[in-house]
Scaffold this motif. Sequence first.
Motif, PDB file in Angstrom:
ATOM      1  N   LEU A   1      11.755  -6.808  -8.777  1.00  0.00           N
ATOM      2  CA  LEU A   1      10.775  -5.568  -9.028  1.00  0.00           C
ATOM      3  C   LEU A   1       9.369  -6.165  -7.650  1.00  0.00           C
ATOM      4  CD1 LEU A   1      10.098  -4.802 -13.002  1.00  0.00           C
ATOM      5  CD2 LEU A   1      11.430  -3.957 -10.929  1.00  0.00           C
ATOM      6  N   ALA A   2       9.588  -5.401  -6.742  1.00  0.00           N
ATOM      7  CA  ALA A   2       8.499  -5.306  -5.802  1.00  0.00           C
ATOM      8  C   ALA A   2       6.611  -4.975  -6.784  1.00  0.00           C
ATOM      9  CB  ALA A   2       8.364  -3.186  -4.993  1.00  0.00           C
ATOM     10  N   ARG A   3       5.623  -5.770  -5.560  1.00  0.00           N
ATOM     11  CA  ARG A   3       4.293  -5.890  -6.517  1.00  0.00           C
ATOM     12  C   ARG A   3       3.830  -4.621  -6.585  1.00  0.00           C
ATOM     13  NH1 ARG A   3       2.471 -11.058  -2.104  1.00  0.00           N
ATOM     14  NH2 ARG A   3       3.991 -12.636  -3.448  1.00  0.00           N
ATOM     15  N   SER A   4       3.825  -4.440  -6.198  1.00  0.00           N
ATOM     16  CA  SER A   4       3.102  -2.921  -6.430  1.00  0.00           C
ATOM     17  C   SER A   4       3.498  -1.335  -6.178  1.00  0.00           C
ATOM     18  CB  SER A   4       1.642  -2.819  -5.683  1.00  0.00           C
ATOM     19  OG  SER A   4       1.712  -2.678  -3.997  1.00  0.00           O
ATOM     20  N   VAL A   5       3.379  -0.395  -6.653  1.00  0.00           N
ATOM     21  CA  VAL A   5       3.839   1.097  -6.138  1.00  0.00           C
ATOM     22  C   VAL A   5       3.838   1.447  -4.479  1.00  0.00           C
ATOM     23  CG1 VAL A   5       2.312   2.412  -7.483  1.00  0.00           C
ATOM     24  CG2 VAL A   5       4.521   3.099  -6.906  1.00  0.00           C
ATOM     25  N   LYS A   6       3.242   0.679  -3.904  1.00  0.00           N
ATOM     26  CA  LYS A   6       1.785   1.723  -3.181  1.00  0.00           C
ATOM     27  C   LYS A   6       3.253   1.438  -1.480  1.00  0.00           C
ATOM     28  CE  LYS A   6      -1.766  -0.631  -3.463  1.00  0.00           C
ATOM     29  NZ  LYS A   6      -3.422  -1.609  -2.646  1.00  0.00           N
ATOM     30  N   ASP A   7       4.332   0.809  -1.684  1.00  0.00           N
ATOM     31  CA  ASP A   7       5.278   0.647  -0.593  1.00  0.00           C
ATOM     32  C   ASP A   7       6.471   1.505  -1.033  1.00  0.00           C
ATOM     33  OD1 ASP A   7       4.037  -0.970   0.534  1.00  0.00           O
ATOM     34  OD2 ASP A   7       4.580  -3.045   0.086  1.00  0.00           O
ATOM     35  N   ALA A   8       6.240   2.029  -2.467  1.00  0.00           N
ATOM     36  CA  ALA A   8       7.280   3.183  -2.505  1.00  0.00           C
ATOM     37  C   ALA A   8       7.851   4.202  -1.854  1.00  0.00           C
ATOM     38  CB  ALA A   8       7.268   2.529  -4.143  1.00  0.00           C
ATOM     39  N   PRO A   9       8.424   4.775  -1.894  1.00  0.00           N
ATOM     40  CA  PRO A   9       8.971   5.915  -1.165  1.00  0.00           C
ATOM     41  C   PRO A   9       7.881   7.135  -2.442  1.00  0.00           C
ATOM     42  CG  PRO A   9      10.991   5.208  -1.918  1.00  0.00           C
ATOM     43  CD  PRO A   9      10.251   4.690  -2.294  1.00  0.00           C
ATOM     44  N   GLU A  10       7.652   8.267  -1.186  1.00  0.00           N
ATOM     45  CA  GLU A  10       6.786   9.007  -1.430  1.00  0.00           C
ATOM     46  C   GLU A  10       7.034   9.525  -2.782  1.00  0.00           C
ATOM     47  OE1 GLU A  10       4.368  13.135  -0.077  1.00  0.00           O
ATOM     48  OE2 GLU A  10       6.009  11.967   1.136  1.00  0.00           O
ATOM     49  N   GLN A  11       8.794   9.834  -2.906  1.00  0.00           N
ATOM     50  CA  GLN A  11       8.977  11.164  -3.995  1.00  0.00           C
ATOM     51  C   GLN A  11       8.430  10.155  -5.162  1.00  0.00           C
ATOM     52  OE1 GLN A  11      10.540  10.091  -1.502  1.00  0.00           O
ATOM     53  NE2 GLN A  11      10.962  12.283  -0.576  1.00  0.00           N
ATOM     54  N   VAL A  12       9.042   8.805  -4.557  1.00  0.00           N
ATOM     55  CA  VAL A  12       8.564   8.173  -6.546  1.00  0.00           C
ATOM     56  C   VAL A  12       6.970   8.022  -6.191  1.00  0.00           C
ATOM     57  CG1 VAL A  12       8.553   5.115  -7.529  1.00  0.00           C
ATOM     58  CG2 VAL A  12      10.704   5.880  -5.803  1.00  0.00           C
ATOM     59  N   ARG A  13       6.095   8.479  -5.804  1.00  0.00           N
ATOM     60  CA  ARG A  13       4.760   7.551  -6.240  1.00  0.00           C
ATOM     61  C   ARG A  13       3.945   9.276  -6.616  1.00  0.00           C
ATOM     62  NH1 ARG A  13       4.460   6.006  -0.799  1.00  0.00           N
ATOM     63  NH2 ARG A  13       3.755   7.986  -0.253  1.00  0.00           N
TER      64      ARG A  13
ATOM     65  N   SER B   1       4.948   1.537 -15.085  1.00  0.00           N
ATOM     66  CA  SER B   1       4.503   1.220 -13.993  1.00  0.00           C
ATOM     67  C   SER B   1       5.265  -0.271 -13.773  1.00  0.00           C
ATOM     68  CB  SER B   1       3.543  -0.113 -14.424  1.00  0.00           C
ATOM     69  OG  SER B   1       4.146  -1.122 -15.422  1.00  0.00           O
ATOM     70  N   ARG B   2       6.870  -0.345 -14.412  1.00  0.00           N
ATOM     71  CA  ARG B   2       7.526  -0.946 -13.949  1.00  0.00           C
ATOM     72  C   ARG B   2       8.575  -0.334 -12.861  1.00  0.00           C
ATOM     73  NH1 ARG B   2       9.495  -5.449 -16.041  1.00  0.00           N
ATOM     74  NH2 ARG B   2      11.831  -5.017 -15.861  1.00  0.00           N
ATOM     75  N   VAL B   3       8.981   1.241 -12.919  1.00  0.00           N
ATOM     76  CA  VAL B   3       9.709   2.363 -12.684  1.00  0.00           C
ATOM     77  C   VAL B   3       8.552   2.572 -11.578  1.00  0.00           C
ATOM     78  CG1 VAL B   3      10.065   4.625 -12.667  1.00  0.00           C
ATOM     79  CG2 VAL B   3      10.043   3.346 -14.698  1.00  0.00           C
TER      80      VAL B   3
END
Length: 260
Positions: free
Chosen positions: A40-52, A129-131
């Motif tokens: 899992l990534a450390r945070s959602v900040k680096d996730a694609p826009e659709q995930v955010r 949060s995990r997603v």
Amino acid sequence: MTAPRSAPPSNSGPGTPAPGTSGMPPEMPTPPKIGRPDGLARSVKDAPEQVRDGVKVWYAVAALQLFTGIIQLIATLTDRRALTREVTVQAADMELPEGISIENLVTGYAIGQFLLTLLSVVVSVWLISRVGRGGYKSRLFLSLGSVYLALMALMQTFAGAPETGDAALIVLIGAGTIISGVLAPVGWWFLTRPETNDWFGMPGEREMAEFSAALDRRTADLKRMKDAEKAEKAENAEKAGRNREKLRPKQGKQNRGSGD
């Protein structure tokens, strides 16, 4: 960004006979791995826009569920008539312990229902949060939750208004349920866009095509092996039949010799 996927190791090495060529059934091909190779990534900040966007929508759904649960608790405790009738019918054949009344059961039921709602909200927030960090299993649970909330919203839309209760609270409960049932599929739609596959570590089209081709080759090898076994059995049966035909004249001569 996730680390590049490495090709699955081959099961056959130098000098190893190909499956299906020496009576050995072909091995089942290894399916593509699902999940992020680096965890899992450390945070959602680096996730694609659709995930955010999907995560934001699902946090809104969790907040609406908590809000609806609180309003439901207030509505039940301020007007107990409907729930009291229901509990009275269910407890008609029960002998209540000393000191426990129908009013106590109604209060306990209302609080218990709210605690279950609160627990589901806490679990939902943990899954969300995990997603956001790339958990594909958590995304599966949210997908099931979106189906459940959509069905609840559909039932709420066609359900009649209750006979008792404050009208304003009833409207708020219905609105919260319906809006949750609309937002949840929207959040699911954001989280399942093709652009999110790399973030969740889902196999690409090329990997799935290679796995499908490997399954087709295994099926063809199994069919060839079965056809070869049938042909071998037929050939053995034909040889056995010819041997029996050759033995019959000899047995006939022996019988005539014994008769003389």
